[in-house]
Design a protein around this motif. Structure first.
Motif, PDB file in Angstrom:
ATOM      1  N   LYS A 126      68.923 -10.966 135.305  1.00 37.07           N
ATOM      2  CA  LYS A 126      69.530 -10.537 134.051  1.00 37.07           C
ATOM      3  C   LYS A 126      70.592  -9.465 134.283  1.00 37.07           C
ATOM      4  O   LYS A 126      71.712  -9.540 133.743  1.00 37.07           O
ATOM      5  CB  LYS A 126      68.448  -9.991 133.109  1.00 37.07           C
ATOM      6  CG  LYS A 126      68.996  -9.452 131.804  1.00 37.07           C
ATOM      7  CD  LYS A 126      67.901  -8.833 130.975  1.00 37.07           C
ATOM      8  CE  LYS A 126      68.491  -8.185 129.721  1.00 37.07           C
ATOM      9  NZ  LYS A 126      67.459  -7.510 128.918  1.00 37.07           N
ATOM     10  N   LEU A 127      70.276  -8.469 135.081  1.00 36.79           N
ATOM     11  CA  LEU A 127      71.236  -7.399 135.337  1.00 36.79           C
ATOM     12  C   LEU A 127      72.446  -7.907 136.105  1.00 36.79           C
ATOM     13  O   LEU A 127      73.589  -7.595 135.764  1.00 36.79           O
ATOM     14  CB  LEU A 127      70.557  -6.257 136.097  1.00 36.79           C
ATOM     15  CG  LEU A 127      69.511  -5.463 135.315  1.00 36.79           C
ATOM     16  CD1 LEU A 127      68.790  -4.481 136.234  1.00 36.79           C
ATOM     17  CD2 LEU A 127      70.149  -4.716 134.145  1.00 36.79           C
ATOM     18  N   ARG A 128      72.207  -8.690 137.142  1.00 36.13           N
ATOM     19  CA  ARG A 128      73.314  -9.218 137.939  1.00 36.13           C
ATOM     20  C   ARG A 128      74.254 -10.065 137.095  1.00 36.13           C
ATOM     21  O   ARG A 128      75.473 -10.053 137.266  1.00 36.13           O
ATOM     22  CB  ARG A 128      72.753 -10.063 139.081  1.00 36.13           C
ATOM     23  CG  ARG A 128      73.785 -10.560 140.073  1.00 36.13           C
ATOM     24  CD  ARG A 128      73.461 -11.972 140.525  1.00 36.13           C
ATOM     25  NE  ARG A 128      73.687 -12.958 139.496  1.00 36.13           N
ATOM     26  CZ  ARG A 128      72.808 -13.871 139.103  1.00 36.13           C
ATOM     27  NH1 ARG A 128      71.588 -13.928 139.625  1.00 36.13           N
ATOM     28  NH2 ARG A 128      73.131 -14.740 138.145  1.00 36.13           N
ATOM     29  N   GLY A 129      73.698 -10.786 136.142  1.00 37.53           N
ATOM     30  CA  GLY A 129      74.510 -11.681 135.334  1.00 37.53           C
ATOM     31  C   GLY A 129      75.224 -11.013 134.180  1.00 37.53           C
ATOM     32  O   GLY A 129      76.227 -11.553 133.682  1.00 37.53           O
ATOM     33  N   GLY A 130      74.724  -9.837 133.723  1.00 37.62           N
ATOM     34  CA  GLY A 130      75.307  -9.288 132.506  1.00 37.62           C
ATOM     35  C   GLY A 130      75.544  -7.799 132.453  1.00 37.62           C
ATOM     36  O   GLY A 130      76.211  -7.314 131.531  1.00 37.62           O
ATOM     37  N   ALA A 131      75.040  -7.030 133.416  1.00 34.97           N
ATOM     38  CA  ALA A 131      75.221  -5.576 133.386  1.00 34.97           C
ATOM     39  C   ALA A 131      76.375  -5.194 134.305  1.00 34.97           C
ATOM     40  O   ALA A 131      76.318  -5.423 135.515  1.00 34.97           O
ATOM     41  CB  ALA A 131      73.942  -4.873 133.825  1.00 34.97           C
ATOM     42  N   ASP A 132      77.421  -4.635 133.731  1.00 32.97           N
ATOM     43  CA  ASP A 132      78.638  -4.323 134.490  1.00 32.97           C
ATOM     44  C   ASP A 132      78.540  -2.933 135.112  1.00 32.97           C
ATOM     45  O   ASP A 132      78.489  -1.938 134.400  1.00 32.97           O
ATOM     46  CB  ASP A 132      79.846  -4.386 133.563  1.00 32.97           C
ATOM     47  CG  ASP A 132      81.162  -4.332 134.321  1.00 32.97           C
ATOM     48  OD1 ASP A 132      81.149  -4.008 135.526  1.00 32.97           O
ATOM     49  OD2 ASP A 132      82.198  -4.618 133.699  1.00 32.97           O
ATOM     50  N   PRO A 133      78.501  -2.835 136.442  1.00 28.22           N
ATOM     51  CA  PRO A 133      78.444  -1.521 137.088  1.00 28.22           C
ATOM     52  C   PRO A 133      79.806  -0.851 137.226  1.00 28.22           C
ATOM     53  O   PRO A 133      79.934   0.178 137.908  1.00 28.22           O
ATOM     54  CB  PRO A 133      77.842  -1.836 138.455  1.00 28.22           C
ATOM     55  CG  PRO A 133      78.270  -3.224 138.742  1.00 28.22           C
ATOM     56  CD  PRO A 133      78.390  -3.932 137.412  1.00 28.22           C
ATOM     57  N   GLY A 134      80.823  -1.410 136.584  1.00 28.32           N
ATOM     58  CA  GLY A 134      82.130  -0.763 136.540  1.00 28.32           C
ATOM     59  C   GLY A 134      82.855  -0.699 137.874  1.00 28.32           C
ATOM     60  O   GLY A 134      83.608   0.236 138.140  1.00 28.32           O
ATOM     61  N   GLY A 135      82.632  -1.694 138.703  1.00 30.21           N
ATOM     62  CA  GLY A 135      83.323  -1.742 139.978  1.00 30.21           C
ATOM     63  C   GLY A 135      82.648  -0.988 141.102  1.00 30.21           C
ATOM     64  O   GLY A 135      83.055  -1.084 142.261  1.00 30.21           O
TER      65      GLY A 135
END
Length: 333
Positions: free
Chosen positions: A51-60
């Motif tokens: 879920k995190l890998r697919g949708g949580a953006d770490p901002g680069g």
């Protein structure tokens, strides 16, 4: 022991498919007051990683996932009291901190447990997140005991959490455990874990009526969208659901007529909002004792190696398929 200053890890910098996972090199972190620095020997992949890998953006910036690990303590913070360098531990960590997909991982001692002595690293790494979720569901959300009776319906029973829930409910309560699955191999798996009855989740109302004509008291739900009315039909008056997913716009009003309840379980609640609690350490230690006594068993079903981006991407693809039984673990050679 002299520790390196840099370590290999697997991270992602922007959301997307499993292919966004990349091999990186990061600083080895230093323990805070209550932290253990763990040399990671094996990790498992959970739906939260996907879920995190697919949708949580770490901002680069590189974000390291991984919410299960087993390994050896190589350094401790000044306030640590329950562990020492050299201890074998297993843990799920906190969603608010970097994850375990690196050579070393920091974890607060209050949410880590002493690893079962009878398991290898991969077998131990399969357990923490799902065990904590299942334990808190049964013994905190529902406040069950060894004397508790009634019928429990476990949806997704062959999955990671379901596999632990079936075992814990069968071994540590008086409940009748009904496992809902959709494939013959999943049915065989949950029977081996101790399910009293197995039902086909694709015809749930009729199947539950067949094995529990009076209805079930408890329902565990990892996939709740579109299921509230069905759960209301199969539950007794005063029955309740514990759910672990996040369905948008969920309407629980169909539960009102029979005074039924809906509860949430989120195993990161304690690390995020009650960091002083040692409850998760205590339950992991107790589960290790039960594993070593032969009461519970690991849920590992797939062992991959090594811990690198390509292997973790494959593990993510398997978990993302929603067809895995038990747990997928990635271990160092």
């Amino acid at each position: 022991m002299s520790l390196p200053s840099r370590m290999p890890a697997v991270a992602y910098s922007s959301p997307g498919s499993p292919d966004v996972l990349t091999d990186v090199e990061l600083d080895v972190p230093s323990p805070g007051a209550h932290d253990l620095l763990v040399e990671v020997r094996a990790v498992s992949v959970n739906p939260v990683d996907v879920k995190l890998r697919g949708g949580a953006d770490p901002g680069g910036q590189p974000r390291v996932l991984g919410f299960d690990a087993a390994g050896t303590v190589v350094a401790v913070g000044e306030a640590v009291t329950a562990f020492a360098v050299g201890d074998a531990v297993y843990h799920a960590g906190s969603i608010a901190r970097p994850g375990s997909n690196g050579a070393y991982h920091l974890v607060d001692e209050r949410i880590a447990g002493h690893a079962p002595a009878s398991l290898d690293w991969a077998e131990a790494a399969a357990l923490p997140l799902t065990t904590i979720t299942a334990w808190e569901t049964l013994f905190e959300r529902w406040a069950l005991t060894r004397e508790s009776t009634g019928t429990l319906l476990v949806m997704g029973a062959a999955g990671g959490v379901g596999s632990m829930l079936v075992q814990l409910a069968r071994q540590l309560t008086g409940l009748t455990v009904v496992a809902a699955v959709s494939r013959p191999e999943a049915a065989e798996w949950v029977r081996g874990l101790g399910a009293h009855e197995v039902v086909d989740r694709r015809d749930l109302v009729a199947e539950v009526a067949r094995v529990a004509p009076g209805g079930v008291r408890y329902v565990f739900s990892p996939y709740s969208a579109g299921m509230v009315e069905t759960f209301a039909r199969v539950m007794t008056v005063g029955g309740s659901v514990v759910a672990i997913d996040e369905p948008e716009g969920l309407d629980t009003l169909p539960l009102k007529e029979r005074s039924q309840g809906w509860h949430w379980e989120f195993m990161f609640s304690r690390p995020l909002h009650d960091p002083e609690s040692t409850a998760q350490r205590e339950l992991l230690d107790e589960v290790a004792r039960l594993v070593d006594a032969g009461v519970l068993r690991t849920t590992l079903t797939a062992r991959l190696s090594p811990v690198d981006a390509a292997t973790l991407a494959e593990a993510h693809r398997r978990v993302e398929s929603s067809s895995t039984i038990g747990k997928v673990v990635v271990a160092r050679p």
